[in-house]
Design a protein around this motif. Structure first.
Motif: not given
Length: 669
Positions: A42-48, A200-212, A241-249
């Motif tokens: 399986a492959v999971e992708t993430f983008v911020t 680890k990234l969530r703890a650093a205020h980055v949500i890696v899932s664009s869907e989330e 689009e806003n999800a693509g502009l923010t890592e911690w919306p």
């Protein structure tokens, strides 16, 4: 089995490119490692905005050894053929196998460590990445061979089962450290493996899932609006689009001066969404409210008050511009605006937009005067057509091309023109898609139909027709619009012959979603002479209902049997001629078919003439039993030439009777 984590960290990736980039990364890496025999479970992708990442689950520690066999030239082939085969395989002649006079190369490839495969694959993927736009940077950019990436590449995380996969791309070495949020995190973050990447990234205020992130934005924006007694105008694309502009919306509610509500609501919504990426809200009455929701990328110490204030100021400036265009455009009549259409080229071979408007105006009047569009005033239809493109020269449409037509309708109302004219100007581009409303008011229908027919006729006239996936003048969309306008409104219009095949293809696509079979459309079109889409669809729908019955299915089988016999006879030469009545005493089943044809054929023909297609099908249904009996009890290829000739002629009559309704040879099954 191990999981592979890859993160490509860079400067900001444009939001519009992110979704496709994530898909491309997964696709390209899968293709690259497939050559070595690797495939992830399986492959999971993430983008911020600052990172493109994936996790490939369940990779083996090593690839399996494989053996590949290549067939070469015959042993008797010229030496050049053998030399070419040896170069291709990298073998010598004594390493080849000879079987039945043919050379074979058996190439064995030993297994490789998956880490080694990935170390080669990732740089290849990065260098071949299909960004819509990319750049070079630094001293290396002096060379055209340097790496191109969407924005400067700053870091790479590459971990297989917790171990670093070592490689380097343009001076950037892979490792296990990355960075968190630009403002709410500091220092390097060490990633142990795929499973702790997102935490680890969530703890650093980055949500890696664009869907989330998009979900957080949409849900929070709706809640903020509801808390203010308002309703959010939902826009999934804007949330993405806003999800693509923010890592911690962090969505925030703002307000604007209610005085701006004098501007058309579509202008305000487009100004807010397109220029500022804001959501707008409606009040309890469903009208646009002087409120918006913006999305910050930080949790501010003042709960976002300063951010909201800044965004309110920016939006006020944008809305002031929009109000300026609105007020300035209204100072001139639409007729005055239309005078500038002669300065806009429609097409180098078809003149200006003013020339198109002249054609559309004449065609709209003709459609009304000919009674094709009933209930419309010809003068109003012509007036609306002459003004329908006038807003193309306005300041508002110059700023927001998406509002063409719509603004013309507003300006027409502000000018005091007839509401029918204003509506026709507003809606003459419709329908523009499968889910779009279809105009029904007569004046609007006349202008909308004329506009699309003119485009089709003119571009087909100069040979600018769609080819493959290319349709630069949106003629498929125009044809779709014509089909909807005609069929939804029951308009009887003869499609010009030069367009008929094109419309047949469009009709099949358009009717597929309605459950209408494409082969039945072909069966009716194949008869020729059918250029009325309303009549054609009525015939097709009656045919589809008939074919779905036992009588229809059995008649189709009998028809095909008759057609196959006639086709075989035709290959031998001309079908033998025969009198209308047999010169011998017909067998009972033969006589029954003769009688049935004598009754059914004229009934079907008469029913088709008055567009009673259900009646035509009922007439054909009466042939089902006689045809079955004929094939069961009668020998067509009788040794008596008179009997054979007459019976073949009888099958011709069966075929012709059926063809009065549709060409059954085009029907599948």
């Amino acid at each position: 089995m191990a999981d592979f984590l890859l993160e490509l960290f860079s400067e900001e990736i444009p939001a519009r490119m992110q979704r496709q980039a994530a898909a491309d990364l997964a696709r390209l890496l899968a293709a690259e490692i497939a050559g070595a025999g690797l495939k992830a479970n399986a492959v999971e992708t993430f983008v911020t905005p600052r990172r493109l990442a994936l996790i490939a689950r369940g990779l083996p520690a090593e690839t399996e050894a494989v053996s590949e066999e290549l067939k070469g030239p015959r042993t008797s082939a010229p030496p050049q053929a053998l030399e070419g085969f040896l170069r291709k395989t990298g073998l010598t002649q004594d390493q080849l196998e000879e079987r039945d006079g043919v050379f074979f190369a058996v190439i064995s490839k030993p297994g490789r460590k998956t880490a080694d495969v990935l170390a080669e694959a990732v740089p290849a993927v990065v260098r071949a990445f299909p960004w819509p736009k990319s750049m070079r940077w630094g001293e290396a950019s002096l060379s055209t061979e340097s790496l191109r990436w969407v924005r400067p590449l700053k870091g790479i995380v590459a971990l297989l089962g917790g171990e670093v996969v070592p490689f380097e791309i343009a001076g950037v070495a892979s490792g296990r450290t990355t960075l968190g949020h630009r403002f709410m995190s500091s220092g390097l973050i060490e990633i142990a493996g795929a499973d702790d990447y997102a935490p680890k990234l969530r703890a650093a205020h980055v949500i890696v899932s664009s869907e989330e992130r998009a979900g957080i934005i949409a849900d929070t924006a709706e809640r903020l609006a509801a808390d203010a007694g308002l309703t959010l105008v939902v826009d999934a694309a804007l949330a993405e689009e806003n999800a693509g502009l923010t890592e911690w919306p962090v969505p925030l509610l703002g307000r604007f001066d209610p005085a701006f509500l004098d501007v058309p609501p579509e202008v305000i919504q487009l100004t807010a969404a397109k220029n500022q990426k804001y959501f707008v809200c409606r009040d309890k009455a469903g009208k646009l409210a002087p409120a918006f929701v913006c999305t910050a990328n930080i949790v501010a110490s003042d709960a976002g008050a300063s951010i909201v204030a800044g965004n309110q100021k920016v939006l006020a400036a944008r809305l002031s511009d929009a109000r300026f265009f609105w007020e300035q455009d209204k100072k001139k009549t639409l007729e005055s605006h239309a005078e500038k259409l002669s300065e806009i080229v429609f097409h180098e071979k078809l003149g200006t937009v003013a020339d198109k408007v002249e054609r559309v105006a004449k065609l709209a009047r003709w459609l009304v005067e000919e009674g094709i569009v009933k209930g419309a005033d010809a003068d109003l239809a012509e007036q609306a057509a002459r003004l329908c493109k006038a807003d193309l020269t306005t300041g508002m449409v110059g700023e927001f091309p998406e509002l063409q037509g719509l603004m013309g309708g507003y300006y027409a109302r502000a000018e005091g023109l007839d509401p029918q004219v204003a509506d026709a100007i507003r809606d003459h581009y419709k329908p523009v898609g499968q889910g779009d409303d279809v105009p029904t008011t007569p004046v609007t229908v006349a202008v909308a139909l004329a506009d699309k027919l003119d485009s089709l006729q003119q571009f087909f006239g100069i040979g600018e027709t769609p080819t493959g996936s290319k349709d630069p003048f949106a003629l498929r969309r125009s044809a779709f619009g014509v089909i909807r306008l005609l069929t939804d409104n029951g308009l009887r219009y003869a499609i010009p012959p030069v367009l008929l095949d094109f419309f047949a293809d469009r009709l099949k696509v358009q009717q597929r979603e309605a459950g209408v079979r494409h082969d039945l459309i072909d069966a009716v079109f194949a008869l020729g002479g059918e250029d009325d889409l309303v009549r054609l669809l009525a015939r097709v729908k009656a045919l589809q209902a008939f074919i779905g019955t036992d009588d229809g299915a059995n008649l189709l089988a009998g028809y095909k049997r008759a057609a196959n016999i006639l086709k075989a006879e035709a290959k031998k030469g001309e079908l033998p001629s025969a009198p209308d009545a047999p010169a011998y005493t017909p067998e009972p089943a033969e006589a029954a078919l003769i009688a049935a044809l004598g009754a059914a054929a004229p009934k079907a023909e008469t029913a088709v003439a008055v567009e009673d297609f259900e009646g035509a099908m009922a007439a054909l249904a009466s042939l089902r039993a006689p045809i079955d009996g004929f094939f069961e009890d009668v020998t067509v290829n009788d040794s008596d030439p008179e009997k054979r000739a007459f019976r073949l002629a009888l099958l011709v009559r069966v075929r012709d009777a059926v063809h009065r309704v549709a060409d059954f040879s085009r029907i599948e099954g």
